[in-house]
Each structure stands twice: as structure tokens, then as C-alpha cells.
Design an enzyme around this catalytic site. Structure first.
Site, PDB file in Angstrom:
ATOM      1  N   LYS A 272       8.295   2.471   6.103  1.00 20.24           N
ATOM      2  CA  LYS A 272       8.245   1.153   6.725  1.00 20.24           C
ATOM      3  C   LYS A 272       8.449   0.063   5.671  1.00 20.24           C
ATOM      4  CE  LYS A 272       5.194  -1.948   7.633  1.00 20.24           C
ATOM      5  NZ  LYS A 272       6.048  -3.143   7.532  1.00 20.24           N
TER       6      LYS A 272
ATOM      7  N   GLU B  13      -0.801   1.491  -4.569  1.00 18.93           N
ATOM      8  CA  GLU B  13      -0.291   0.661  -5.674  1.00 18.93           C
ATOM      9  C   GLU B  13      -0.533  -0.784  -5.257  1.00 18.93           C
ATOM     10  OE1 GLU B  13       0.661   1.743  -8.460  1.00 18.93           O
ATOM     11  OE2 GLU B  13       1.606   3.701  -8.242  1.00 18.93           O
TER      12      GLU B  13
ATOM     13  N   CYS C 116       4.019  -7.218  -9.278  1.00 19.61           N
ATOM     14  CA  CYS C 116       2.634  -6.757  -9.450  1.00 19.61           C
ATOM     15  C   CYS C 116       2.271  -6.658 -10.925  1.00 19.61           C
ATOM     16  CB  CYS C 116       2.440  -5.425  -8.761  1.00 19.61           C
ATOM     17  SG  CYS C 116       3.635  -4.204  -9.276  1.00 19.61           S
TER      18      CYS C 116
ATOM     19  N   GLU D 234      -4.647 -12.904  -8.137  1.00 21.80           N
ATOM     20  CA  GLU D 234      -3.213 -12.695  -8.290  1.00 21.80           C
ATOM     21  C   GLU D 234      -2.451 -13.864  -7.656  1.00 21.80           C
ATOM     22  OE1 GLU D 234      -1.376  -9.535  -5.889  1.00 21.80           O
ATOM     23  OE2 GLU D 234      -0.371  -8.901  -7.725  1.00 21.80           O
TER      24      GLU D 234
END
Ligand code: NAD
Length: 453
Positions: free
Chosen positions: A154, A229, A263, A356
């Protein structure tokens, strides 16, 4: 039928309208994958390897088309997009070496023979974020297919185009029906079904830590295998003995690559106090010099953010207490642009230092000595990546061992090679992708004892 518009973030124009996969269609695809898994695991290793090699070759033959699709859908610079498509090809070639080398073992025992087998899991569900649609998909489906699993994939709602094309290329390469299926659609519909459908034996999720936790809780209901992850808040640590010119010249790449939607972005720069002012002097022209603009232009170094909503989210990180040191270019006109931005946080609790950003905003702080650098670097719930700049090899090793993160580089900002392991400490993830053991994460170990007496 639900449809969703795909928007070019550099022009704000609709480039495609995609039909979202429904829950019933997801179930049908999972059942198709389940039936295909029974046959795919029995395909001779050499034939499975050949099909993966052919898949790699077909990707290579369509590399420019895939890259251009990524530019139009995700706003990636054409240089990056070519690297990303090439990475899919390389991962597939690497994984084509797996089927014939996926060895079990024979362990000496008394009274018989003891064999271990590495068996495929069955159907693997892969959920991909929008920031690197091609490589992140391939890091999951390459080793999963090589180990004899079938895959339902997906893509993210905002960036389905290259994944859809990869699904077509897999069929063109001769992968049997049902072995690799791409299901564009909503996370809460398609992704959730990967988590709850019992025929999906493993979920590989790359995305935010928040959703990753939900996936893990969902998978726990069936003790379903999961690789996560997740997010990062990586530190770029610059010691006084480093090559400061090089550290400053490359720092923008370490955080602003892919407009900071990475990331592994080194979104905190930690500079030893004695060279802080000098480093900032060197950093300023490097940041102002980042070429921001049309991602299709070969000379562009940074494109737009993925959406208007994401740009708002990024802008909110520059709080009133945060001092903006300097910014880079920001094109006019349509497009979700945000300039490369360097900030000096007002307090250690500023969100720009703890959360983040996932955009082109970097916070610079100073430290006293090695212990202080490690204290600051590790003062985050994340642990994905980071850089250490020093010319002292002992310090490079000490600090590398001290930073709580899965992927570090010394005097460099590179994070990913498909033949070395990749993944996070702490809330940056669970498990590892890539590297020599990548396929083992897609197998169960079975032990068989055969009595000979
Ligand atoms: P996200 O968590 O919002 O979405 C990721 C994917 O999960 C999308 O495909 C989405 O549709 C799906 N999803 C959302 N809700 C779901 C649910 N309830 N059930 C199942 N699937 C669901 O993340 P994003 O905004 O697309 O991506 C950005 C994040 O990804 C950042 O935090 C970034 O650090 C992280 N990321 C991590 C890595 C890594 O390797 N560690 C790599 C790239 C991105």
C-alpha cells in the site's frame, strides 16, 4: 467507488485521479496473494532469482519514466528521483542473489540428523509513507519476494504513482499473478486490513512513530510479525578538530535533502562551543546557496514540500521563542515551498529540538565536550541516524558507540546502502531492513530432527 486526486506539489496541479482500494477489494487481493503464495514458495530458487533479475531489468529499462513520475507526483528533484528508481533496480538485483543462498543449517545431534529450514511466511503486507515511495517499497518487497513470500503493497495516499507503475512492471517481468499486488488507498482501510486479516503474516510499516505504535498494537492481537521503520531526530555532531569547511559545506545536504522529508535528516546540528561562531559563518553561505525550485530542472537541489497541510505543520516548528539565524531561497508562485531554515532554539524543550520536523528546518546548538555531545544527542526518544565530524579516530569510534542510533556516519552524511543493515533504536523502529540478513526477517526458522537409530 472513492477516488483521490494526485497533486504535483511544485505546481499544485492535479496530475492523476486514483481509485482507492476498498476493504472488500483488499480482502480479495489478500486472498489472491494467499493462493499465489502456495505456488510461489515452490518455484525453484534459480527460477525465482531469474524472475527478480528480470524485474530489475524491466525497472532499469523504465528508469527515466519512473523518475519523471516521481518528480511529478512527489516533487523530488530529478537527480534524486533517478537515484531512487536506480535503487529499486539495485535492490532487486541484490535480492535476486538471495533464493539460492537462503541456507538453513545442519546442527550435530546424537541419534539422528537435525536440520533447520528458513521457510517463507506467506503473505507480507507493506505500508509505505510518502517521502521515498520507491526505495522504501523495494526494501520490503525485494527480500520478501526473494524469500518466497507474496506481497500486497500500500503506497501513501499522496504518492501512489510509482508504486502503481512498479506493479505493472512486475507483471511485465513475468512475476505470476498475485505474487506482487499494489493497492492504493487509505491507511485506515487498506493498511488496517493488512493488520487485521489473518492471511497476512507480516506487516512492514514505514511511517510515523504514532501510527507505527497503532500497527504494533494491532499486530499483537494475532502475534503478527512486524517490522517498523519510524521517525527520527538525528544529530549531526561537529567537533572542533573536524574539517569545519567540509562539515559546514555538506551540512545542508544532511538535513535539506528531499526538502528535509527524510527520516534520517540530521535536523539537529551540535557544534563544539569553541568553533560554534566559525561554523555558523561557514554554514550561512552553504544554506543560502542551496538551489530551491523546479524539481525537473537538473540543477535544482531542493524541491517543494509534499502538501500545503505539511507546509503548515513545518512552519509551526518555528515558534516565537525560536530565533531564525538565516534562511535560503523560497521560489514565488504556486507550489508548496518552504525555504531552508536554520534556527537557534530558545530552550532545550523547544519542539524543534525534540520532535521530528520532517521539513527543511535545522536547529543548531553548542556543546562542551564528548560527554555533553552524547548527552544532547541521546536526549530524544528517537534513534535512527546521525553524523559525527572529527579527525580523531578514537573519538569517532567512542562517539559512534555512544550514540543511540542504528545508522551513523563519520565525516559523511550517507545513511543507506542496500547491502548494509538499516533501522532504528528506541522509538525509531523495530527490526532491520536491507543488508545480508534482510531476507531472514521474511522467514520462519523450522527445526526438524530425524532419528537415525
Ligand atoms: P504516516 O504514519 O502518516 O503514514 C505512513 C503510511 O501508513 C501511509 O501509507 C498511510 O496511509 C498508512 N497509515 C496511516 N494510518 C494507518 C493505519 N491506521 N493503519 C495502517 N496504515 C496506516 O507517515 P507519513 O506521514 O506518510 O510519513 C512520514 C513519516 O515516516 C515520518 O515520521 C518519517 O520519519 C517516517 N519514515 C521513516 C523511515 C524509516 O526508515 N525509519 C523512512 C521514511 C519515513
Amino acid at each position: 467507488m472513492t477516488t483521490a486526486n494526485v497533486v504535483n506539489p511544485a505546481t499544485e496541479q492535479v496530475v492523476a485521479t486514483i481509485e482507492a482500494t476498498t476493504e472488500a477489494q483488499t480482502d480479495a487481493a489478500i486472498e489472491r496473494a494467499h493462493r499465489a503464495a502456495v505456488r510461489w514458495r515452490e518455484v525453484a530458487p534459480g527460477d525465482r532469482a531469474r524472475l527478480l533479475r528480470r524485474f530489475a531489468d524491466v525497472v532499469d529499462a523504465n528508469l527515466e519514466q519512473l523518475a519523471q513520475l516521481e518528480v511529478a507526483n512527489s516533487g523530488h528533484t530529478i537527480g534524486n528521483a533517478r537515484w531512487e528508481a536506480g535503487n529499486v533496480r539495485d535492490v532487486l538485483h541484490y535480492c535476486a542473489g538471495i533464493p539460492e543462498r537462503l541456507l538453513g543449517s545442519q546442527i550435530p545431534v546424537a541419534g539422528g540428523v537435525n536440520i533447520t529450514f528458513q521457510e517463507p511466511l506467506g503473505v507480507v503486507g507493506i505500508i509505505v509513507p510518502w517521502n521515498f515511495p520507491m526505495p522504501i517499497a523495494a526494501w520490503g518487497f525485494g527480500p520478501a519476494l526473494a524469500a518466497g513470500n507474496t506481497v500486497v503493497l500500500k503506497p501513501a495516499e499522496l504518492t501512489p504513482m510509482t508504486a502503481i507503475r512498479l506493479g505493472e512492471l512486475a507483471l511485465e517481468a513475468g512475476l505470476p499473478e498475485g505474487v506482487f499486488q499494489v493497492l492504493p488507498g487509505k491507511g485506515t482501510v487498506v493498511g488496517q486490513r493488512f493488520v487485521t486479516h489473518p492471511a497476512v503474516r507480516k506487516v512492514v510499516f514505514t511511517g510515523s512513530t504514532e501510527v507505527g505504535k497503532q500497527i504494533m498494537v494491532g499486530c499483537a492481537q494475532q502475534v503478527k510479525r512486524v517490522t517498523l521503520e519510524l521517525g527520527g531526530k538525528s544529530a549531526n555532531i561537529v567537533f572542533a578538530d573536524a574539517d569545519l569547511e567540509r562539515a559546514a559545506a555538506t551540512a545542508p545536504y544532511g538535513v535539506f535533502d528531499n526538502a528535509g522529508q527524510d527520516c534520517c535528516a540530521r535536523s539537529r546540528i551540535l557544534v563544539q562551543r569553541s568553533v560554534f561562531d566559525r561554523f555558523m559563518e561557514l554554514l550561512e553561505p552553504a544554506v543560502r546557496g542551496v538551489r530551491v525550485g523546479d524539481p525537473a530542472d537538473e540543477t535544482t537541489e531542493m524541491g517543494p514540500l509534499i502538501s500545503a497541510a505539511h507546509r503548515e505543520r513545518v512552519a509551526a516548528f518555528v515558534e516565537p521563542s525560536t530565533k531564525v539565524a538565516f534562511t535560503g531561497e523560497r521560489p514565488d508562485g504556486p507550489g508548496f515551498w518552504y525555504p531552508p531554515t536554520v534556527v537557534l532554539p530558545g530552550a532545550p524543550t523547544d519542539r524543534v529540538l525534540t520532535e521530528e520536523v520532517f521539513g527543511p528546518v535545522v536547529a543548531v546548538v553548542s556543546f562542551e565536550d564528548e560527554a555533553d555531545a552524547l548527552r544532547i544527542a541521546n536526549a530524544t526518544e528517537y534513534g535512527l541516524s546521525g553524523s559525527i565530524w572529527t579527525n580523531d579516530v578514537g573519538r569517532a569510534l567512542r562517539v559512534s558507540r555512544g550514540v543511540e542510533a542504528g545508522n551513523l556516519s563519520v565525516n559523511s552524511h550517507s545513511s543507506v546502502r542496500y547491502w548494509t543493515p538499516f533501522g532504528g533504536f528506541k522509538q525509531s523502529g523495530l527490526g532491520r531492513e536491507l543488508g545480508p540478513d534482510a531476507a531472514l526477517a521474511f522467514t520462519e526458522t523450522k527445526n526438524v530432527f530425524i532419528a537415525t537409530t
